[in-house]
Motif scaffolding. Structure first.
Motif, mmCIF file in Angstrom:
data_model
loop_
_atom_site.group_PDB
_atom_site.id
_atom_site.type_symbol
_atom_site.label_atom_id
_atom_site.label_comp_id
_atom_site.label_asym_id
_atom_site.label_seq_id
_atom_site.Cartn_x
_atom_site.Cartn_y
_atom_site.Cartn_z
ATOM 1 N N THR A 77 0.821 -1.205 0.000
ATOM 2 C CA THR A 77 0.000 0.000 0.000
ATOM 3 C C THR A 77 0.857 1.258 0.000
ATOM 4 O O THR A 77 0.451 2.298 -0.525
ATOM 5 C CB THR A 77 -0.942 0.029 1.215
ATOM 6 N N ARG A 78 2.018 1.179 0.624
ATOM 7 C CA ARG A 78 3.005 2.257 0.505
ATOM 8 C C ARG A 78 4.387 1.632 0.483
ATOM 9 O O ARG A 78 4.656 0.671 1.202
ATOM 10 C CB ARG A 78 2.874 3.281 1.633
ATOM 11 N N ASP A 79 5.247 2.181 -0.367
ATOM 12 C CA ASP A 79 6.576 1.621 -0.537
ATOM 13 C C ASP A 79 7.650 2.540 0.034
ATOM 14 O O ASP A 79 8.833 2.257 -0.058
ATOM 15 C CB ASP A 79 6.841 1.373 -2.028
ATOM 16 N N GLU A 80 7.214 3.657 0.596
ATOM 17 C CA GLU A 80 8.142 4.634 1.160
ATOM 18 C C GLU A 80 7.432 5.387 2.270
ATOM 19 O O GLU A 80 6.276 5.081 2.608
ATOM 20 C CB GLU A 80 8.629 5.593 0.069
ATOM 21 N N ASP A 81 8.116 6.387 2.838
ATOM 22 C CA ASP A 81 7.527 7.165 3.930
ATOM 23 C C ASP A 81 6.564 8.195 3.355
ATOM 24 O O ASP A 81 6.944 9.328 3.046
ATOM 25 C CB ASP A 81 8.628 7.846 4.743
ATOM 26 N N GLN A 82 5.313 7.782 3.196
ATOM 27 C CA GLN A 82 4.306 8.677 2.648
ATOM 28 C C GLN A 82 2.987 8.466 3.374
ATOM 29 O O GLN A 82 2.715 7.393 3.906
ATOM 30 C CB GLN A 82 4.101 8.409 1.152
ATOM 31 N N SER A 83 2.195 9.522 3.405
ATOM 32 C CA SER A 83 0.873 9.420 4.014
ATOM 33 C C SER A 83 -0.073 8.696 3.062
ATOM 34 O O SER A 83 -0.050 8.933 1.851
ATOM 35 C CB SER A 83 0.313 10.804 4.331
ATOM 36 N N MET A 84 -0.888 7.814 3.616
ATOM 37 C CA MET A 84 -1.918 7.142 2.821
ATOM 38 C C MET A 84 -3.119 6.898 3.724
ATOM 39 O O MET A 84 -3.045 6.089 4.643
ATOM 40 C CB MET A 84 -1.403 5.824 2.250
ATOM 41 N N PRO A 85 -4.211 7.615 3.500
ATOM 42 C CA PRO A 85 -5.395 7.461 4.349
ATOM 43 C C PRO A 85 -5.901 6.024 4.361
ATOM 44 O O PRO A 85 -5.757 5.286 3.376
ATOM 45 C CB PRO A 85 -6.414 8.403 3.707
ATOM 46 N N LEU A 86 -6.516 5.629 5.452
ATOM 47 C CA LEU A 86 -7.002 4.265 5.597
ATOM 48 C C LEU A 86 -7.992 3.861 4.502
ATOM 49 O O LEU A 86 -7.905 2.748 3.979
ATOM 50 C CB LEU A 86 -7.614 4.069 6.985
ATOM 51 N N PRO A 87 -8.950 4.711 4.117
ATOM 52 C CA PRO A 87 -9.867 4.306 3.038
ATOM 53 C C PRO A 87 -9.136 4.007 1.730
ATOM 54 O O PRO A 87 -9.531 3.108 0.985
ATOM 55 C CB PRO A 87 -10.805 5.510 2.887
ATOM 56 N N GLU A 88 -8.060 4.752 1.446
ATOM 57 C CA GLU A 88 -7.303 4.517 0.219
ATOM 58 C C GLU A 88 -6.548 3.197 0.277
ATOM 59 O O GLU A 88 -6.345 2.545 -0.755
ATOM 60 C CB GLU A 88 -6.335 5.676 -0.030
ATOM 61 N N ARG A 89 -6.143 2.777 1.464
ATOM 62 C CA ARG A 89 -5.474 1.488 1.604
ATOM 63 C C ARG A 89 -6.445 0.355 1.255
ATOM 64 O O ARG A 89 -6.091 -0.592 0.555
ATOM 65 C CB ARG A 89 -4.938 1.326 3.028
ATOM 66 N N VAL A 90 -7.659 0.464 1.767
ATOM 67 C CA VAL A 90 -8.675 -0.555 1.478
ATOM 68 C C VAL A 90 -9.006 -0.557 -0.015
ATOM 69 O O VAL A 90 -9.094 -1.618 -0.647
ATOM 70 C CB VAL A 90 -9.938 -0.304 2.314
ATOM 71 N N GLU A 91 -9.192 0.628 -0.582
ATOM 72 C CA GLU A 91 -9.507 0.743 -2.005
ATOM 73 C C GLU A 91 -8.386 0.166 -2.858
ATOM 74 O O GLU A 91 -8.637 -0.583 -3.819
ATOM 75 C CB GLU A 91 -9.754 2.210 -2.372
#
Length: 269
Positions: A77-91
């Motif tokens: 879901t992320r390959d580096e130090d970046q913000s990713m909201p929880l809904p976007e992880r599920v999507e």
């Protein structure tokens, strides 16, 4: 019978097979979700080690072992130090149509007394109700980054029921996956066994595949927090998670393998 006809026949057969049967024919597709990232740092160790860094480091190791040992196709879901909201992880996860979803986190305690005392490994799968106060606290902490409320989707009651039925098998397999991974983690690390638990984690809710959240240790504990930052301990964790996935996939593929037809016993004259 022409080669073209054979190829078309195979496509038609594959289209009729359930996803579990397809998973047995191709490498497993696994989404690995390193918790937090970017401005969302997660928990912190007594020496300043950040959960977002540890979870990403372990996730990279898990990906490497899953690819090398199991030949799996791994997406993060992320390959580096970046913000990713929880809904976007599920999507993101659902767009990949994965066979498994693994979310990796570090746990923490809130007070000086409990931070000095509590350590160990917990593995979670989704439930509307938390197993205990510890599970509820873990879910509350990890869900702190979630939106205040889900947007209304306008789903009809029937659609909701059908969606729930479609998720039933995935939920049962989430339990099996959690136990398979947890047993390997405890055996490999000798960590304190805090159990397989259930809790309403936002990141697990809505994932259309067997999904677990792994709290690999208490980063807030002075000794365990230090271990979580060490490469050799991260390797133990990654290998154990991979072996748990291997055991789970073997069990599921054996269960879902086509059963040979029963041969009727010859009739006696």
């Amino acid at each position: 019978m022409t080669l073209r006809f054979l190829a078309l026949a195979r496509v038609l057969v594959l289209l009729c097979l359930p996803a579990s049967s397809l998973a047995a024919e191709r490498p497993a597709r696994i989404v690995v979700d390193p918790g937090h990232g970017g401005a969302q740092e997660g928990a912190t160790s007594p020496t300043g080690l950040l959960e977002k860094e540890v979870s990403l480091q372990i996730a990279h190791r898990v990906r490497a072992h899953l690819e090398k040992q199991l030949g799996a196709q791994v997406l993060m879901t992320r390959d580096e130090d970046q913000s990713m909201p929880l809904p976007e992880r599920v999507e993101f996860a659902n767009k990949q149509r994965p066979d498994l979803f693994l979310s990796i986190h570090c746990n923490a305690m809130p007070t000086k007394r409990t931070r000095a005392r509590v350590q160990g490994i917990e593995t979670y799968f989704l439930s509307a109700n938390a197993s205990n106060a510890t599970a509820r606290a873990a879910a509350d902490r990890e869900n702190a980054e979630a939106p205040a409320a889900r947007e209304a989707r306008g789903d009809s009651t029937l659609a909701f029921i059908l969606h729930d039925l479609a998720r039933t098998e995935a939920h049962q397999d989430s339990s099996r996956l959690a136990y398979a991974i947890h047993q390997k983690l405890i055996a490999a690390t000798g960590g304190s066994d805090r159990g397989v638990l259930q809790a309403p984690f936002y990141v697990l809710n809505g994932v259309e595949a067997p999904a677990v959240l792994i709290e690999v240790g208490y980063i807030s504990h002075p000794e365990e927090g230090a271990r979580l930052g060490r490469a050799e301990h991260q390797e133990k964790l990654a290998i154990a998670i991979t072996e748990g996935v291997r055991a789970f996939l073997a069990e599921v593929r054996k269960r879902d393998a086509p059963k040979p037809p029963k041969v009727a016993a010859p009739s006696t004259p």
